[in-house]
Design a protein around this motif. Structure first.
Motif, PDB file in Angstrom:
ATOM      1  N   TYR A  63       0.826  -1.210   0.000  1.00 23.16           N
ATOM      2  CA  TYR A  63       0.000   0.000   0.000  1.00 23.16           C
ATOM      3  C   TYR A  63       0.859   1.259   0.000  1.00 23.16           C
ATOM      4  O   TYR A  63       0.553   2.250  -0.645  1.00 23.16           O
ATOM      5  N   LYS A  64       1.910   1.182   0.773  1.00 24.37           N
ATOM      6  CA  LYS A  64       2.778   2.352   0.868  1.00 24.37           C
ATOM      7  C   LYS A  64       3.358   2.691  -0.515  1.00 24.37           C
ATOM      8  O   LYS A  64       3.391   3.841  -0.933  1.00 24.37           O
ATOM      9  N   PHE A  66       2.119   1.857  -3.347  1.00 24.45           N
ATOM     10  CA  PHE A  66       0.991   2.269  -4.201  1.00 24.45           C
ATOM     11  C   PHE A  66       0.675   3.752  -3.997  1.00 24.45           C
ATOM     12  O   PHE A  66       0.514   4.516  -4.951  1.00 24.45           O
ATOM     13  N   SER A  67       0.579   4.121  -2.736  1.00 25.55           N
ATOM     14  CA  SER A  67       0.239   5.517  -2.444  1.00 25.55           C
ATOM     15  C   SER A  67       1.347   6.447  -2.913  1.00 25.55           C
ATOM     16  O   SER A  67       1.095   7.565  -3.372  1.00 25.55           O
ATOM     17  N   TYR A  70       0.960   7.220  -6.596  1.00 18.59           N
ATOM     18  CA  TYR A  70      -0.144   8.078  -7.016  1.00 18.59           C
ATOM     19  C   TYR A  70      -0.133   9.442  -6.346  1.00 18.59           C
ATOM     20  O   TYR A  70      -1.009  10.259  -6.602  1.00 18.59           O
TER      21      TYR A  70
ATOM     22  N   SER B  89      -7.253   4.856  -5.681  1.00 14.55           N
ATOM     23  CA  SER B  89      -5.912   5.437  -5.646  1.00 14.55           C
ATOM     24  C   SER B  89      -5.834   6.555  -4.623  1.00 14.55           C
ATOM     25  O   SER B  89      -4.820   6.754  -3.972  1.00 14.55           O
ATOM     26  N   THR B  92      -6.771   4.916  -0.875  1.00 14.86           N
ATOM     27  CA  THR B  92      -5.688   4.084  -0.377  1.00 14.86           C
ATOM     28  C   THR B  92      -4.524   4.940   0.089  1.00 14.86           C
ATOM     29  O   THR B  92      -3.918   4.678   1.122  1.00 14.86           O
ATOM     30  N   ALA B  93      -4.257   5.939  -0.707  1.00 15.95           N
ATOM     31  CA  ALA B  93      -3.161   6.824  -0.313  1.00 15.95           C
ATOM     32  C   ALA B  93      -3.425   7.417   1.056  1.00 15.95           C
ATOM     33  O   ALA B  93      -2.555   7.441   1.924  1.00 15.95           O
ATOM     34  N   ILE B  94      -4.629   7.870   1.246  1.00 15.13           N
ATOM     35  CA  ILE B  94      -4.964   8.484   2.524  1.00 15.13           C
ATOM     36  C   ILE B  94      -4.894   7.458   3.643  1.00 15.13           C
ATOM     37  O   ILE B  94      -4.341   7.703   4.704  1.00 15.13           O
ATOM     38  N   VAL B  96      -3.221   4.679   3.836  1.00 16.31           N
ATOM     39  CA  VAL B  96      -1.865   4.241   4.149  1.00 16.31           C
ATOM     40  C   VAL B  96      -1.063   5.355   4.798  1.00 16.31           C
ATOM     41  O   VAL B  96      -0.369   5.147   5.790  1.00 16.31           O
ATOM     42  N   LEU B  97      -1.186   6.522   4.238  1.00 14.96           N
ATOM     43  CA  LEU B  97      -0.418   7.616   4.813  1.00 14.96           C
ATOM     44  C   LEU B  97      -0.898   7.939   6.213  1.00 14.96           C
ATOM     45  O   LEU B  97      -0.106   8.227   7.103  1.00 14.96           O
ATOM     46  N   ASP B 100       0.543   5.441   8.524  1.00 17.21           N
ATOM     47  CA  ASP B 100       1.951   5.671   8.814  1.00 17.21           C
ATOM     48  C   ASP B 100       2.149   6.771   9.844  1.00 17.21           C
ATOM     49  O   ASP B 100       3.031   6.723  10.669  1.00 17.21           O
TER      50      ASP B 100
END
Lengths: 78, 296
Positions: A63-64, A66-67, A70, B89, B92-94, B96-97, B100
């Motif tokens: 996921y990391k 992937f993010s 994008y 996209s 998922t970014a949100i 995962v980030l 973290d």
């Protein structure tokens, strides 16, 4: 468009990420945009398979990446 | 604005929506921690994203192999699938980030009476804390760059306000220069500087600020920041404009509404109320007759 049935649900491949010599395949469910899953592409006995990941850490790693891929698109300003 | 930029605009509006939700949750948790005089070990991100993330884990781990050759080829639902990909996209970014930077040992520290603090945290989980006495603006962009270069990430200041980075850097240009860095909150804040902040005023109206000066004026007038970006109108909706097959327009304020409209054949189109400089003007939205009549 290639459709795969995983656990009885139809998915489309969204993206493939190369990471640590592995190919992580991201699937998006056709019936729900929030339904996502990841598989790893492996080759065995001349056949290619999408296999489940081993654990949460592997998922997070994928996921990391992937993010990261994008990030620029998401934040692109006009 | 061409078709590609339409998509970009739609994506940006969506990420704004998710970021806003996550940040509001974070704000609430921080306030609660302060009130309770507790040190919060973990801050939960928005429950919706959390569930999405957990579902994806469940659907990804220890699954039976599927032959690549088992694919069925079809052209149906292409539109939905494309939308799915776009949404994922972003979401998922949100997710995962946020994971973290919030879930991983994110600690919100009680501080001294002046209540000035911020916390830096790196992606590789190596915490970097930098304390300033009373004046965050004394941390200049050079310090900021150094922190980022060693993996630091800005998270919160004492007020837990969504626009803190702006004050922290003291210079919007330094933010722009760091847009490519790997900090989600930094990115979120940069995005905020693109689309501005919406304020709910004491009289119940909403006003919009795209400049820091305006933000301060609205705050002094008793306004409360209620949105990171996008539109704010009656009901605090972020809106994306869609043209329907019959030529009418509809507006979506949530992801679910967007999906519903897309499934009805709606196409995201430029919103007339985006000014040439890229900033939204809430007054134009609210005053516009088409909005009042359009689809909601």
């Amino acid at each position: 468009m290639d459709i795969y049935t995983l656990d009885g649900r139809d998915y489309q491949i969204i993206d493939i990420i190369n990471l640590d010599n592995d190919k992580y395949v991201f699937f998006g469910a056709l019936d729900n945009p929030k339904g996502i899953c990841i598989r790893k592409l492996v080759e065995q006995d001349g056949q290619k398979y999408y296999v489940g990941l081993e654990n949460k850490e592997e998922c997070d790693k994928a996921y990391k990446e992937f993010s990261k891929k994008y990030k620029d698109l998401v934040l692109l300003d006009n | 604005m061409d078709g590609y930029l339409n998509k970009v605009e739609m994506k940006r509006a969506k990420i704004m929506h998710e970021v806003k939700d996550a940040m509001r949750t974070l704000d609430r948790d921080v306030e609660k921690a302060k009130n309770d005089e507790l040190i919060v070990e973990t801050v939960d991100i928005d429950k919706k994203l959390e569930n999405m993330y957990l579902d994806s884990l469940t659907n990804s781990i220890n699954k039976e192999p599927v032959k690549v050759s088992s694919a069925r080829n079809t052209s149906r639902q292409v539109k939905n699938a494309l939308h799915t990909a776009a949404y994922i996209s972003l979401a998922t970014a949100i997710v995962v980030l946020a994971k973290d930077n919030i879930k991983l040992e994110n600690k919100i520290n009680e501080i001294d009476n002046n209540n000035r603090f911020f916390q830096e945290q790196s992606l590789d989980n190596e915490n970097i804390e930098v304390s300033q006495d009373n004046d965050l603006t004394s941390v200049d962009s050079q310090n900021l760059n150094e922190i980022y270069n060693i993996g630091g990430k800005f998270i919160l200041n004492d007020d837990a306000k969504i626009y803190t980075n702006y004050e922290f850097a003291g210079n919007p240009e330094s933010l722009e220069a760091k847009m490519d860095e790997n900090s989600p909150y930094f990115e979120a804040d940069v995005a905020r500087t693109i689309t501005g902040i919406g304020y709910e005023m004491p009289d119940g109206t909403f006003k919009y600020a795209s400049e820091r000066e305006t933000e301060l004026a609205l705050e002094q007038a008793g306004g409360e920041a209620v949105s990171v970006g996008g539109f704010i109108a009656e009901g605090k909706k972020d809106m994306i404009r869609f043209q329907m097959p019959d030529g009418t327009f509809k507006y979506a304020g949530t992801i679910d509404e967007e999906l519903e409209i897309l499934n009805q054949g709606g196409e995201a189109v430029p919103n007339d109320y985006i000014a040439e400089d890229g900033y939204y003007n809430i007054n134009e939205i609210i005053d516009n007759e088409e909005y009042k009549m359009g689809g909601r």
